[in-house]
Design an enzyme around this catalytic site. Sequence first.
Site: not given
Lengths: 395, 395
Positions: B125, B154-156, B159
């Site tokens: 991220d 950005w990770d979330l 996902g």
Amino acid sequence: MLDLSTYVAGPSATMTLAQLGADVVRIDPIGGAPDVRRLPLAPDGSSLYWAGLNKGKRSVEVDLRGEAGRDVVRSLLRAGGEGHGILLTNAVGQPWLDYQQLRTHRPDLIMVHIGGQPDGKPAVDYTVNCEVGLPWLTGPADSTAPVNHVLPAWDLLTGLHAALSVLVADRARRHTGEGQFIRINLAEVALATMGHLGFVADVAVNGGGRRRDGNHLYGSYGCDFATADGRRVMVVALTSRHWQSLIELTGRREVVAALAEAMGVDFGREETRYQHREVITALLAPWFAERNHRDVVAALDRGQVLWGDYRTVAELVDAPDGLLARSGLFTQVRQSGAGTFPVPRPVSRAEGWGDDTTLLAPAVGADTDVVLQQWLGHDLDTVRALRASGIVGGR
Amino acid sequence: MLDLSTYVAGPSATMTLAQLGADVVRIDPIGGAPDVRRLPLAPDGSSLYWAGLNKGKRSVEVDLRGEAGRDVVRSLLRAGGEGHGILLTNAVGQPWLDYQQLRTHRPDLIMVHIGGQPDGKPAVDYTVNCEVGLPWLTGPADSTAPVNHVLPAWDLLTGLHAALSVLVADRARRHTGEGQFIRINLAEVALATMGHLGFVADVAVNGGGRRRDGNHLYGSYGCDFATADGRRVMVVALTSRHWQSLIELTGRREVVAALAEAMGVDFGREETRYQHREVITALLAPWFAERNHRDVVAALDRGQVLWGDYRTVAELVDAPDGLLARSGLFTQVRQSGAGTFPVPRPVSRAEGWGDDTTLLAPAVGADTDVVLQQWLGHDLDTVRALRASGIVGGR
């Protein structure tokens, strides 16, 4: 499906579904929804924000203030079989959009409502973000005021949760024939996310200890560094291999080993690197400050350390080695009136997904005629009569 | 489905699907994945972060370094019908996880791969966020360095896009019988989002003009204010009604009207409020600075202006009037070893969704026996023999 939503969360939900193949019809009030002129604007006054969040949809323009216009919406909800009878909205205080009412028109209705607060009161990303504590953890360690984020992250996450809900409810309906009413709100998306990431548990179990920490990565080693020629890079040593490589390429192996021995710690462990991040940063910074960006980047690449360049948004779009240029996701598209600009295909790449039919946003009301004909079986004279009465707009 | 993923994006994808009813089995290497001890930690050394992102899943512990362990994974992929034969991973440089290879074991395999960069190189991220330009837009207008976000947004988002892909591919498979290989990467999720929100188009069409702007809302009027007793509130006037209410309750109606006339502008338009935000903030700030939080909040509530309190994470969790207390989403859960803390149910509320069976995370390997028996039809002796050979761990 019908999209009766404004601002970021709802429109991003349906835009994402449209890019994944859903037939999304926006219901726009006459003249467009309240966010239709939201910044940034193109030179012709049209909204680049609105175009981005409504691409791949069609737009039907309806006078929603009277029963005749609402009847058009109810008829559109009744139309069609699988994949139809789905409504997403963030409207508040509209009794005609009550789920139980609408269900009398379509018993298997799927409705997703995006709200602000758990108690139904309105909220926006900025008024939720301040409540969850992150602005006090953002920015330099010596800041005295909270720092808001710029990305409307809670809106975007709420939108994707809403999109997931549509797919889950539609899947259930295929089995059971039953619709569902699903409620999501911005505040609880933010709150739950703080739970998922361990912030809530850390307070409950440890009393919470995380402090504002500038650009350091939490829980491992990562920090930003300035180069001799005034550029900046973010460097992350997440694994032991990254860490070994980083101290090797910066010539810090011996000094770090001596330090570890003197302090009786093992920098091979990420908690230790995190704990001593200030010392590590102070040891590494001169290496970056003494070198030009080109040499820094070449060494980081050779060492296979995780790193990224700090760029401005203009550089993101224009730099020949920037992310946009390196990705094949964008296509130049001419959005009527607004101009020509790069527009992204779906982020999930699979064969046959994400063709170029979902890149343009409609003009408000542009699909009124065709949708009323296709979905309701109206002939053109009927649509014209509705328009003459002011019940629908567009063309 | 099988979850062979680490860090935030992959685990949050499968956790979200588990909370929505999917049967998710983590494949954990012996001793756990590299993020199994990630901060924050509970007093017993277990990871509260890991517990948050892996709740509602089961865990099978397998030695993935050898063919015998990989055979276990391939067998698990072959097992079961609908809803099975799905693999999500962010593994890099693992030829045995090649989609075409795995497909020879299960022709209708759905595989979602979460990567870092468009070219397949890794990223996290923090190394993506710096590339898209937002750190130069975050923080006080007079900051001289970039400011990273703290939320791994950005990770979330990646996902949730991955979770959507699983549902879309599974839906297609029910129609066609065909599996799919879907690739998503962090960098392109960030890049596409910058496109959706109009940042990219603004640069392409207007050359970009957005500047770093402290805690002001972009495109309308919103800002934070300090109260006399040292608290802070975020106040947003998004609509014309909010704006009228705000200048009324702060007693600024006349001065704002005089100003509007003198300047020849209409503050009823949100672009105008945004353009003159500094003047507006300067006019409003004394009203907040002269009053205690309690009186400020009472007036804002009466005026039905959008506002939020700045809280710390500790206050989010502990304050009796904080978001967690106001939401019914969390349940106190005893996570073995780590302690007791509040854990969120799914954010999408629908009747029958989100029971309390998806709130606990497994111990690494805790479900090895039961999953190998259920999915592969092994008897307990066979599982014990695999364990004795070191091919599986857990119990």
